[in-house]
Design a protein around this motif. Structure first.
Motif, PDB file in Angstrom:
ATOM      1  N   MET A  21       0.823  -1.221   0.000  1.00 40.81           N
ATOM      2  CA  MET A  21       0.000   0.000   0.000  1.00 40.81           C
ATOM      3  C   MET A  21       0.855   1.269   0.000  1.00 40.81           C
ATOM      4  O   MET A  21       0.317   2.365   0.002  1.00 40.81           O
ATOM      5  N   LEU A  22       2.173   1.142  -0.008  1.00 46.23           N
ATOM      6  CA  LEU A  22       3.058   2.294   0.126  1.00 46.23           C
ATOM      7  C   LEU A  22       2.799   3.370  -0.929  1.00 46.23           C
ATOM      8  O   LEU A  22       2.613   4.544  -0.593  1.00 46.23           O
ATOM      9  N   LEU A  23       2.782   3.008  -2.192  1.00 49.00           N
ATOM     10  CA  LEU A  23       2.609   4.011  -3.241  1.00 49.00           C
ATOM     11  C   LEU A  23       1.230   4.655  -3.162  1.00 49.00           C
ATOM     12  O   LEU A  23       1.106   5.879  -3.223  1.00 49.00           O
ATOM     13  N   GLU A  24       0.197   3.849  -3.030  1.00 53.49           N
ATOM     14  CA  GLU A  24      -1.155   4.421  -2.951  1.00 53.49           C
ATOM     15  C   GLU A  24      -1.295   5.352  -1.757  1.00 53.49           C
ATOM     16  O   GLU A  24      -1.822   6.464  -1.884  1.00 53.49           O
ATOM     17  N   SER A  25      -0.836   4.930  -0.589  1.00 54.13           N
ATOM     18  CA  SER A  25      -0.991   5.786   0.595  1.00 54.13           C
ATOM     19  C   SER A  25      -0.162   7.063   0.460  1.00 54.13           C
ATOM     20  O   SER A  25      -0.601   8.134   0.884  1.00 54.13           O
ATOM     21  N   THR A  26       1.002   6.976  -0.169  1.00 60.21           N
ATOM     22  CA  THR A  26       1.818   8.173  -0.398  1.00 60.21           C
ATOM     23  C   THR A  26       1.100   9.134  -1.340  1.00 60.21           C
ATOM     24  O   THR A  26       1.027  10.345  -1.079  1.00 60.21           O
ATOM     25  N   LEU A  27       0.561   8.617  -2.426  1.00 62.80           N
ATOM     26  CA  LEU A  27      -0.171   9.465  -3.373  1.00 62.80           C
ATOM     27  C   LEU A  27      -1.418  10.070  -2.728  1.00 62.80           C
ATOM     28  O   LEU A  27      -1.745  11.232  -2.968  1.00 62.80           O
ATOM     29  N   ARG A  28      -2.095   9.297  -1.902  1.00 64.73           N
ATOM     30  CA  ARG A  28      -3.284   9.842  -1.215  1.00 64.73           C
ATOM     31  C   ARG A  28      -2.884  10.973  -0.276  1.00 64.73           C
ATOM     32  O   ARG A  28      -3.577  12.000  -0.199  1.00 64.73           O
ATOM     33  N   ARG A  29      -1.788  10.810   0.458  1.00 64.13           N
ATOM     34  CA  ARG A  29      -1.327  11.878   1.362  1.00 64.13           C
ATOM     35  C   ARG A  29      -0.924  13.127   0.587  1.00 64.13           C
ATOM     36  O   ARG A  29      -1.215  14.246   0.998  1.00 64.13           O
ATOM     37  N   LEU A  30      -0.257  12.944  -0.550  1.00 65.86           N
ATOM     38  CA  LEU A  30       0.155  14.088  -1.352  1.00 65.86           C
ATOM     39  C   LEU A  30      -1.038  14.841  -1.932  1.00 65.86           C
ATOM     40  O   LEU A  30      -0.948  16.039  -2.209  1.00 65.86           O
ATOM     41  N   PRO A  36     -12.102  16.897  -3.381  1.00 69.52           N
ATOM     42  CA  PRO A  36     -12.483  15.575  -2.858  1.00 69.52           C
ATOM     43  C   PRO A  36     -12.070  14.422  -3.785  1.00 69.52           C
ATOM     44  O   PRO A  36     -11.913  13.298  -3.332  1.00 69.52           O
ATOM     45  N   CYS A  37     -11.884  14.711  -5.064  1.00 72.56           N
ATOM     46  CA  CYS A  37     -11.500  13.684  -6.030  1.00 72.56           C
ATOM     47  C   CYS A  37     -10.040  13.832  -6.456  1.00 72.56           C
ATOM     48  O   CYS A  37      -9.641  13.326  -7.520  1.00 72.56           O
ATOM     49  N   ALA A  38      -9.219  14.493  -5.649  1.00 76.23           N
ATOM     50  CA  ALA A  38      -7.830  14.784  -6.035  1.00 76.23           C
ATOM     51  C   ALA A  38      -7.039  13.510  -6.333  1.00 76.23           C
ATOM     52  O   ALA A  38      -6.269  13.471  -7.301  1.00 76.23           O
ATOM     53  N   PHE A  39      -7.205  12.490  -5.515  1.00 73.95           N
ATOM     54  CA  PHE A  39      -6.469  11.248  -5.742  1.00 73.95           C
ATOM     55  C   PHE A  39      -6.866  10.623  -7.075  1.00 73.95           C
ATOM     56  O   PHE A  39      -6.007  10.230  -7.863  1.00 73.95           O
ATOM     57  N   GLU A  40      -8.156  10.531  -7.331  1.00 72.69           N
ATOM     58  CA  GLU A  40      -8.633   9.946  -8.581  1.00 72.69           C
ATOM     59  C   GLU A  40      -8.173  10.759  -9.787  1.00 72.69           C
ATOM     60  O   GLU A  40      -7.817  10.201 -10.826  1.00 72.69           O
ATOM     61  N   GLU A  41      -8.170  12.081  -9.666  1.00 71.11           N
ATOM     62  CA  GLU A  41      -7.671  12.939 -10.747  1.00 71.11           C
ATOM     63  C   GLU A  41      -6.182  12.709 -10.971  1.00 71.11           C
ATOM     64  O   GLU A  41      -5.714  12.658 -12.110  1.00 71.11           O
ATOM     65  N   CYS A  42      -5.449  12.551  -9.889  1.00 77.69           N
ATOM     66  CA  CYS A  42      -4.011  12.281  -9.974  1.00 77.69           C
ATOM     67  C   CYS A  42      -3.766  10.979 -10.730  1.00 77.69           C
ATOM     68  O   CYS A  42      -2.925  10.930 -11.639  1.00 77.69           O
ATOM     69  N   ILE A  43      -4.486   9.940 -10.388  1.00 76.77           N
ATOM     70  CA  ILE A  43      -4.314   8.638 -11.043  1.00 76.77           C
ATOM     71  C   ILE A  43      -4.665   8.734 -12.525  1.00 76.77           C
ATOM     72  O   ILE A  43      -3.944   8.233 -13.384  1.00 76.77           O
ATOM     73  N   ALA A  44      -5.759   9.417 -12.843  1.00 82.03           N
ATOM     74  CA  ALA A  44      -6.193   9.545 -14.235  1.00 82.03           C
ATOM     75  C   ALA A  44      -5.178  10.309 -15.081  1.00 82.03           C
ATOM     76  O   ALA A  44      -5.056  10.064 -16.281  1.00 82.03           O
ATOM     77  N   ASN A  45      -4.443  11.216 -14.460  1.00 82.72           N
ATOM     78  CA  ASN A  45      -3.462  12.024 -15.190  1.00 82.72           C
ATOM     79  C   ASN A  45      -2.039  11.484 -15.084  1.00 82.72           C
ATOM     80  O   ASN A  45      -1.110  12.106 -15.587  1.00 82.72           O
ATOM     81  N   SER A  46      -1.879  10.359 -14.448  1.00 85.01           N
ATOM     82  CA  SER A  46      -0.545   9.807 -14.223  1.00 85.01           C
ATOM     83  C   SER A  46      -0.138   8.840 -15.330  1.00 85.01           C
ATOM     84  O   SER A  46      -0.976   8.290 -16.045  1.00 85.01           O
TER      85      SER A  46
END
Length: 181
Positions: A21-30, A36-46
């Motif tokens: 879970m290291l990468l996901e939890s790091t991205l969620r913290r960042l 509210p959808c920042a993590f999902e937007e990050c993943i979609a643009n990654s």
């Protein structure tokens, strides 16, 4: 972001491995202070470049490679493809690196595993399947992977550095054109 994982040779399921879970939890913290959808937007643009190594055609075992898929040392970084998704490369993800390589006149090679040969894997499919990030698996060609005498071409190091620099500087602009056009 660049992520370097520990324990990959003994297993990605460790607390700090690529299948943890290291990468996901790091991205969620960042992304915790965004929308509210920042993590999902990050993943979609990654876009993930899973950079490892690739087996170069070995002079003693050349029959193990297809004629058109035989990576050569000092021939450029290798895009690794496998129909069984042991590598996470897709046609769409390989396009971005091919465009950048062509733009900067950098050699690039493609490797498709023979149907009758077993295939190792990389951390690319683990991260891609866990997070849904667009992924490409690449590697510099080498002889003797996992042996005490691993050998690779020095030109490939330079080619890879130049390609990764181009990616970090130009990918956002390139990606917007690919998506919009």
């Amino acid at each position: 972001m660049i992520a370097l994982f520990d324990n990959e040779e003994i297993g990605s399921r460790s607390a700090y491995g690529a299948d943890s879970m290291l990468l996901e939890s790091t991205l969620r913290r960042l992304n915790a202070f965004g929308s509210p959808c920042a993590f999902e937007e990050c993943i979609a643009n990654s876009f993930l470049i899973s950079a490892d190594m690739a087996h170069a055609i070995h002079p003693n075992y050349s029959e193990k490679h297809e004629e058109n898929h035989a990576p050569k040392m000092n021939g450029g970084i290798v895009i690794k493809i496998n129909a069984n998704q042991r590598y996470a490369t897709t046609y769409a993800t390989s396009l971005a690196l091919k465009v950048l390589a062509k733009r900067h006149q950098l050699p690039i090679q493609e490797f498709v595993v023979r149907n009758d040969s077993p295939c190792g894997s990389t951390i690319g499919p683990l991260i891609s399947s866990n997070l849904g990030i667009r992924t490409i698996d690449v590697g510099n060609p080498m002889l003797g992977m996992h042996s005490i005498r691993e050998t690779m071409g020095t030109d490939d190091v330079k080619f890879s550095i130049d390609l990764f620099k181009a990616f970090f500087h130009e990918f956002t602009e390139l990606d917007s054109k690919i998506i919009c056009d």
